[in-house]
Design a protein around this motif. Structure first.
Motif, short mmCIF file in Angstrom:
data_model
loop_
_atom_site.label_atom_id
_atom_site.label_comp_id
_atom_site.label_asym_id
_atom_site.label_seq_id
_atom_site.Cartn_x
_atom_site.Cartn_y
_atom_site.Cartn_z
N THR A 38 0.83 -1.21 0.00
CA THR A 38 0.00 0.00 0.00
C THR A 38 0.86 1.26 0.00
N ASP A 39 1.88 1.28 0.85
CA ASP A 39 2.76 2.44 0.90
C ASP A 39 3.62 2.55 -0.36
N ALA A 40 4.04 1.41 -0.91
CA ALA A 40 4.87 1.44 -2.12
C ALA A 40 4.10 1.94 -3.32
N ALA A 41 2.79 1.65 -3.38
CA ALA A 41 1.97 2.09 -4.52
C ALA A 41 1.41 3.49 -4.33
N SER A 42 1.64 4.09 -3.18
CA SER A 42 1.12 5.43 -2.93
C SER A 42 1.82 6.46 -3.82
#
Length: 298
Positions: free
Chosen positions: A60-64
């Motif tokens: 989730t954080d990487a795709a933000s």
């Protein structure tokens, strides 16, 4: 008397001015070179650091879309765990290790023998052969993929380790580099060995090769790195899952939920980790090899 002498020696030592070596001022050219090197290092390290940080993020954080060096939900190793669960990392690493080592060993034997023959032995067609070797350096490797594939197919080597190893053992650029290095070795050493009754092969093994350790180490490191990073040919030459190398195997780890940025970065770090270890252990040989390849007359 001895006490007075000791006191004088002590006072003389304490009161004598310290001898300072004058500091050498760096020239403008050296300062500019250091600045350029620092900028290049930063340009290389920032993407590597970003890849490392992304690998330890949640998906989730990487795709933000928001750029953040510190993820809101904290760092995690879930991406690495997922990569190890979905793929056979130990087997792929072993396949890459032994195929790269075999390619390196065979390349050193073939390239050094050919280079020595071109450097020290006069025979018909020598200039033509040297011209062909130099011309083959500029041929892009992808051009040879189809002929090599049909050749391996005719030899019934597809889906074997030999299909990965044999087409990568011919390196015209390494032959050229070794030949130029052998040219710099004084011929008087070989003439003295001939007078002692040494054969051509004995001269090569006991005189030339010991003097060529720096360039041989550099060639070995460059060939190993190239073989380890090679993705296209092992991908084409093998379909057996038990023969996949690490770069090819990591690409088979796909998700049904689209691009997984954290897993992709974790896979890239796993593929690069062995090369980083090789560089840390052999950085002197790599630097010496880069300097050695710039021989006079090349």
């Amino acid at each position: 008397m001895a006490t007075q002498t000791l006191n004088r020696a002590t006072l003389g030592t304490s009161t004598s001015p310290a001898v300072r070596q004058p500091r050498k001022k760096m020239s403008a050219g050296k300062i500019a070179a250091v600045v350029v090197a620092a900028v290049i290092a930063v340009l290389w390290l920032v993407p590597f650091a970003w890849a490392t940080v992304t690998a330890f993020k949640s998906e989730t954080d990487a795709a933000s879309p928001k750029i953040s060096w510190v993820p809101p939900s904290g760092f995690t190793a879930d991406a690495f765990v997922k990569v190890f669960q979905d793929g056979n990392i130990p087997l792929w690493t072993w396949n890459s290790l032994y195929t790269s080592a075999a390619i390196t060993a065979v390349t050193l034997v073939i390239s050094s023998l050919v280079a020595y023959a071109l450097s020290r032995i006069d025979f018909k067609g020598k200039k033509v052969l040297m011209t062909v070797i130099i011309a083959s350096i500029i041929v892009p490797p992808p051009v040879l993929i189809i002929p090599l594939f049909y050749q391996m197919l005719a030899l019934h080597m597809i889906d074997t380790s030999w299909a990965i190893i044999l087409p990568q053992v011919i390196h015209p650029a390494m032959v050229f580099v070794l030949k130029k290095f052998f040219d710099q070795i004084p011929s008087e050493l070989e003439e003295a060995a001939v007078m002692d009754g040494a054969s051509r092969m004995r001269i090569f093994l006991q005189v030339v090769l010991p003097l060529s350790r720096p360039i041989l180490a550099a060639v070995a490191i460059f060939v190993f790195i190239g073989a380890w990073n090679n993705f296209l040919w092992p991908f084409i030459a093998t379909n057996d899952a038990s023969l996949l190398t690490l770069p090819v195997g990591l690409q088979t780890i796909k998700s049904a939920y689209g691009i997984q940025y954290a897993q992709n970065m974790a896979s890239a770090l796993l593929a690069a980790l062995p090369l980083i270890v090789v560089f840390l252990f052999f950085q002197r040989q790599i630097i010496k090899g880069v300097a050695t390849t710039g021989l006079a007359g090349t």
